[in-house]
Design a protein around this motif. Structure first.
Motif, mmCIF file in Angstrom:
data_model
loop_
_atom_site.group_PDB
_atom_site.id
_atom_site.type_symbol
_atom_site.label_atom_id
_atom_site.label_comp_id
_atom_site.label_asym_id
_atom_site.label_seq_id
_atom_site.Cartn_x
_atom_site.Cartn_y
_atom_site.Cartn_z
ATOM 1 N N GLN A 169 0.826 -1.376 -0.217
ATOM 2 C CA GLN A 169 -0.389 0.200 -0.284
ATOM 3 C C GLN A 169 1.047 1.507 -0.019
ATOM 4 O OE1 GLN A 169 -2.269 -0.537 4.406
ATOM 5 N NE2 GLN A 169 -1.066 -2.346 3.343
ATOM 6 N N PRO A 170 1.376 1.219 -1.441
ATOM 7 C CA PRO A 170 1.788 2.907 -1.591
ATOM 8 C C PRO A 170 1.088 3.719 -1.552
ATOM 9 C CG PRO A 170 1.336 1.941 -3.564
ATOM 10 C CD PRO A 170 0.941 1.214 -2.323
ATOM 11 N N ASN A 171 -0.158 4.221 -1.549
ATOM 12 C CA ASN A 171 -0.668 5.437 -0.950
ATOM 13 C C ASN A 171 -2.793 4.802 -0.643
ATOM 14 O OD1 ASN A 171 -2.687 4.445 -3.141
ATOM 15 N ND2 ASN A 171 -0.192 5.609 -4.227
ATOM 16 N N GLY A 172 -3.417 5.290 -0.922
ATOM 17 C CA GLY A 172 -4.636 4.778 -0.751
ATOM 18 C C GLY A 172 -5.256 3.553 -2.103
ATOM 19 N N LYS A 173 -4.819 4.180 -3.240
ATOM 20 C CA LYS A 173 -6.009 3.847 -4.277
ATOM 21 C C LYS A 173 -5.170 3.158 -4.782
ATOM 22 C CE LYS A 173 -8.075 7.828 -4.602
ATOM 23 N NZ LYS A 173 -8.043 8.507 -5.306
ATOM 24 N N PHE A 174 -3.436 3.172 -5.207
ATOM 25 C CA PHE A 174 -3.311 1.438 -5.524
ATOM 26 C C PHE A 174 -3.842 -0.122 -5.438
ATOM 27 C CE2 PHE A 174 1.666 2.410 -7.986
ATOM 28 C CZ PHE A 174 0.553 3.879 -8.435
ATOM 29 N N PRO A 175 -3.631 0.316 -3.968
ATOM 30 C CA PRO A 175 -4.399 -1.653 -3.509
ATOM 31 C C PRO A 175 -5.674 -1.731 -3.382
ATOM 32 C CG PRO A 175 -3.352 0.033 -1.526
ATOM 33 C CD PRO A 175 -3.085 0.657 -2.474
ATOM 34 N N VAL A 176 -6.649 -0.329 -3.781
ATOM 35 C CA VAL A 176 -7.973 -0.650 -3.541
ATOM 36 C C VAL A 176 -8.066 -1.361 -5.912
ATOM 37 C CG1 VAL A 176 -9.858 0.531 -4.381
ATOM 38 C CG2 VAL A 176 -8.803 0.753 -2.067
ATOM 39 N N LYS A 177 -7.290 -0.490 -6.041
ATOM 40 C CA LYS A 177 -6.989 -0.501 -7.421
ATOM 41 C C LYS A 177 -7.312 -2.064 -8.377
ATOM 42 C CE LYS A 177 -6.777 1.579 -11.984
ATOM 43 N NZ LYS A 177 -5.102 2.093 -12.592
ATOM 44 N N ALA A 178 -6.175 -2.901 -7.337
ATOM 45 C CA ALA A 178 -5.135 -4.002 -7.449
ATOM 46 C C ALA A 178 -6.382 -4.709 -6.779
ATOM 47 C CB ALA A 178 -3.849 -4.129 -6.544
#
Lengths: 345, 131
Positions: free
Chosen positions: A236-245
């Motif tokens: 989780q480098p930010n709050g967006k990437f992990p959600v998209k992945a």
């Protein structure tokens, strides 16, 4: 490696925080745009006397609480911010938890995935009978140059996992697989203070390609579907990437929300996916399946499948929740002092 | 601590990292820093190594605003005498900004100093509040 598992776990996050809005204020950026764009409200900041070694020790003590540390025969600490360029962090951890001298040790570096590489090595040594127990740590006090995009998210934290026989485990390791390529999306040259990164190049060909491939390969090898899992944890480098992945792999918010800590602590690099795993283990019930995928720039992803056992009910809370709620906020000036961005003449 | 040198630091790693003291089984007294000879029991003493659990109570404290040169970057900071649960009293830094006499504290692992920017880093115990 399905004869091994996690016998103990612990996470540690420093109590200091700075809001991304406060950093945006200093650099003349729009606070709403930064906060919403990154999906990070605040990030953790190490105290003046905290570093990767001290946080690794705190997490390792929590992971080995009540356990016989002399049984630990291997310690690997993964970080891209080891306090020494030459001299292992792992020996400091070993001495602090009483595991030395009957053990092997080494430090790992693979950007944000060195901690999961440490878990794979430790589990391999336990599974092969070389080590009775092994300790794997992921920890970082990450650096972002003043004004660089990384400064909004580069945070501090540590997570530690005691690996042992599956019969002693709170969560059994069902399988692990990796996806690795030579991709220069983020790097720091020897002697440089701050890392460089390839801006948007860090996304699609780096984070997403490796995360998705490792995740899909693991599900394929185990013949599983996303709905077989109660929890899914990502780097989780930010709050967006992990959600998209998560969505690309077919996981839902219900599965990823418990292990998504970056909106409140930022990117803890080598500890990021592992602190998510600690938070999930604190909630998990027996037989719950947990999917974890790390990502390290450079680049690679390690994917894991764990299954909680009856013993998960006997373990106490890891105290990570206290670290996440009992916090103190800094303004940018105090933050700059804490991150050594202001030098005394 | 800046000028202590690596060998002197290394000799005390057990004490500094893990609060390892000694205990006299004859009179049931715990010592920290460790004593090899119990001053009460003398040759009747039966002294063995004991790791202290790291929890205790603040007996008194002071806040340092004018530190010695090597701690200038850290001020203000608090130094306390902590009575450990096993009995010994130790003087150590408190990592919290606010502290009260009687607070319950536990040992934490922090940087104590370093031998300059290119020297050895000294780690050891400080205390944090449990209240």
């Amino acid at each position: 490696m399905d004869d091994t598992g996690i016998a103990g776990y612990g996470g540690y996050v420093p109590s200091l925080r700075i809001e991304t809005r406060e950093i945006a204020r200093i650099w003349g950026e729009d606070p709403d745009e930064i906060e919403n764009g990154l999906g990070v409200r605040q990030k953790s900041v190490p105290d003046l006397d905290e570093d990767t070694a001290t946080m690794s020790v705190e997490a390792a003590r929590r992971a080995t609480d009540g356990e016989d540390s002399s049984r630990i025969e291997a310690i690997y600490v993964g970080s891209e911010s080891h306090p020494y360029a030459v001299k292992p962090t792992a020996t400091i951890v070993g001495a602090a938890i009483g595991a030395t001298p009957g053990m092997t040790a080494a430090d790992y570096e693979f950007a944000c995935k060195a901690g999961t590489a440490a878990i794979q090595t430790g589990a391999g040594l336990v599974s092969s009978g070389v080590a009775d127990r092994a300790l794997a740590v992921g920890a970082d006090v990450s650096q972002g140059a003043p004004g660089d995009a990384l400064e909004y998210s580069a945070a501090a934290g540590a997570a530690a996992f005691l690996l042992g026989d599956a019969d002693d485990a709170v969560a059994k390791l069902e399988g692990t697989t990796s996806y690795t390529s030579d991709t220069p999306d983020f790097w720091r040259r020897e002697g440089e203070r701050y890392p460089q990164h390839g801006e948007r190049f860090t996304g699609k060909p780096a984070y997403f390609k490796h995360t998705i491939n490792a995740g899909q390969n693991l599900l394929g090898e185990l013949d599983r579907a996303p709905e077989d899992y109660s929890y899914a944890v990502f780097h989780q480098p930010n709050g967006k990437f992990p959600v998209k992945a998560a969505h690309q792999l077919g996981f839902t918010e219900e599965q990823y929300e418990a292990g998504l800590l970056s909106p409140e602590i930022g990117n803890t690099y080598s500890a990021a996916s592992l602190l998510g795993l600690v938070a999930v283990l604190d909630e998990a019930e027996p037989d719950d399946r947990i999917f974890v995928t790390s990502f390290g720039s450079g680049a690679g992803s390690d994917a894991f499948s764990f299954r909680a056992t009856e013993k998960i009910e006997e373990t106490g809370d890891s105290k990570l929740r206290d670290d996440l709620t009992d916090v103190e906020h800094l303004d940018y000036a105090m933050y700059a002092r804490h991150k050594d961005k202001i030098q005394e003449e | 601590m800046t000028e202590m040198g690596a060998p002197r630091f290394w000799r005390n790693i057990q004490q500094r990292y893990r609060l390892t003291g000694t205990r006299c089984d004859t009179c049931d007294t715990t010592y920290f820093p460790p004593r090899q000879l119990c001053p009460e029991c003398r040759r009747e003493g039966d002294v063995e190594e004991q790791e202290l659990n790291g929890t205790g109570t603040v007996v008194t404290y002071t806040t340092v605003h004018e530190p010695s040169p090597e701690y200038e970057g850290d001020s203000p900071y608090s130094l306390a005498i902590v009575e450990l649960d096993e009995g010994p009293r130790v003087t150590a830094q408190i990592v919290d900004d606010e502290i009260q006499v009687g607070d319950e504290v536990e040992a934490c692992f922090r940087r104590m100093g370093e031998g300059g920017g290119d020297g050895v880093i000294y780690y050891g115990f400080k205390f944090r509040s449990l209240d």
